[in-house]
Design a protein around this motif. Sequence first.
Motif, PDB file in Angstrom:
ATOM      1  N   LEU B  30       0.814  -1.208   0.000  1.00  0.00           N
ATOM      2  CA  LEU B  30       0.000   0.000   0.000  1.00  0.00           C
ATOM      3  C   LEU B  30       0.854   1.267   0.000  1.00  0.00           C
ATOM      4  O   LEU B  30       0.374   2.328  -0.354  1.00  0.00           O
ATOM      5  N   GLY B  31       2.111   1.137   0.422  1.00  0.00           N
ATOM      6  CA  GLY B  31       3.020   2.277   0.310  1.00  0.00           C
ATOM      7  C   GLY B  31       2.670   3.456   1.194  1.00  0.00           C
ATOM      8  O   GLY B  31       2.828   4.611   0.805  1.00  0.00           O
ATOM      9  N   ARG B  35       4.820   7.156   1.475  1.00  0.00           N
ATOM     10  CA  ARG B  35       3.987   8.339   1.266  1.00  0.00           C
ATOM     11  C   ARG B  35       4.182   9.344   2.406  1.00  0.00           C
ATOM     12  O   ARG B  35       4.303  10.545   2.174  1.00  0.00           O
ATOM     13  N   LEU B  36       4.238   8.839   3.648  1.00  0.00           N
ATOM     14  CA  LEU B  36       4.418   9.727   4.802  1.00  0.00           C
ATOM     15  C   LEU B  36       5.801  10.358   4.796  1.00  0.00           C
ATOM     16  O   LEU B  36       5.942  11.549   5.085  1.00  0.00           O
ATOM     17  N   GLN B  38       7.565  10.920   2.196  1.00  0.00           N
ATOM     18  CA  GLN B  38       7.585  11.860   1.087  1.00  0.00           C
ATOM     19  C   GLN B  38       6.921  13.177   1.479  1.00  0.00           C
ATOM     20  O   GLN B  38       7.400  14.255   1.131  1.00  0.00           O
ATOM     21  N   LEU B  39       5.823  13.085   2.236  1.00  0.00           N
ATOM     22  CA  LEU B  39       5.129  14.298   2.668  1.00  0.00           C
ATOM     23  C   LEU B  39       5.957  15.085   3.675  1.00  0.00           C
ATOM     24  O   LEU B  39       5.959  16.300   3.666  1.00  0.00           O
ATOM     25  N   LYS B  41       9.296  14.700   4.144  1.00  0.00           N
ATOM     26  CA  LYS B  41      10.694  14.784   3.701  1.00  0.00           C
ATOM     27  C   LYS B  41      11.660  14.246   4.752  1.00  0.00           C
ATOM     28  O   LYS B  41      12.617  14.899   5.146  1.00  0.00           O
ATOM     29  N   ILE B  86      -6.395   8.258  11.345  1.00  0.00           N
ATOM     30  CA  ILE B  86      -5.547   8.669  10.222  1.00  0.00           C
ATOM     31  C   ILE B  86      -4.951   7.445   9.538  1.00  0.00           C
ATOM     32  O   ILE B  86      -4.943   7.334   8.317  1.00  0.00           O
ATOM     33  N   MET B  90      -5.665   6.352   5.774  1.00  0.00           N
ATOM     34  CA  MET B  90      -4.620   6.195   4.763  1.00  0.00           C
ATOM     35  C   MET B  90      -4.682   4.805   4.135  1.00  0.00           C
ATOM     36  O   MET B  90      -4.489   4.655   2.930  1.00  0.00           O
TER      37      MET B  90
END
Lengths: 207, 140
Positions: B30-31, B35-36, B38-39, B41, B86, B90
């Motif tokens: 699910l990645g 993703r977190l 990336q958001l 950094k 959350i 997600m």
Amino acid sequence: MLEKTIYIRMHHRVQARNHEKIRLEDIAQIIAPEELLPKLKELNIHQVSEKDKNIVIIDVMVVIGVITEVIKNVDIQTVGPAQTIIEVIYKKKGGSISFFLLIWFLLFFGSAMAIMNFHDDVSMQSVQEKLYTIITGVRDQKPLLFQIPYSLGLGFGMILFFNHIFKKRINEEPSPLEVEMFNYQMDLDNYVSIHENKESMKKLDEH
Amino acid sequence: MSIKTIVVIFIGISSGLAVGCGFVAFLAVLGIIPRLTQLSKTMKMIHWYEWAVVIGAITGVLASLRDPVLGLTPYILIPLGITDGIFVGMLAAALTEVLNVLPILMKRVGMDGKLITLLMAIVLGKIFGSIFQWVYFIHH
């Protein structure tokens, strides 16, 4: 005599209206000697008509064919995609508000039902009751103190994943959904550029 | 007796291994963690995130198998509830994305431009459904 060189780069995807004449200028970037350029730009490549339906594929070979008919003794270099996808737009879509509202509520109630089914499926209620008992030592049939923040967090988590707070972005990167839409569009384009392209399909019964 | 114990321990370890692998594989597909990062950094902290997942899973196992009673204030449940929400949100978002539901749906109904509005329908629907269930539905 030195040959003149024409560079052509087909656009990936263009939109056109019905009955429109497609000129070379509409579907490709051209670099050519100045005396040839105006003539090249005006070259007719295709006439859009009803029988084209939604998608027309113009292969670069067709373009080269048209150019060499008109201008002899040129060297044509192609760069980039080998075909252009022309999307024929018949009339402006998305005008109907009622249709939009129908879909909006379809998604709204659909996802409401889906999350309720999910909660029931994973016995979320009993897990939450148990967690409440572990932390406070008190039994409570309605641990709303946990459940309401959970419900709000649920929505926030989805927004976080898709990187949108209503119309504002959290950062500059495209959201996974936008990337996914893009990939899906590329797959479709890839499909039609091979399957709708007369140049790259030769069926046996045509001979 | 001791052979029985060893067999039970062995079966316990192997079932735990299978479930643990499945859990991590599910998260990886699910990645959500990429993703977190990336958001926020924080790519360099990814190992800490891995350990957070592992320790969290083990804490959950202890809580569900041992039935401890901590006797703390119920207000701790508010941040717990938000983080749980959350995370599940997600998961739900990632799952619809992996299944490629939304791009196809938007394309079919010809509303590629109204992406965010339709996305909001799904988000608000989830919040509504969830609150409705806890406040009203389960007690009827």
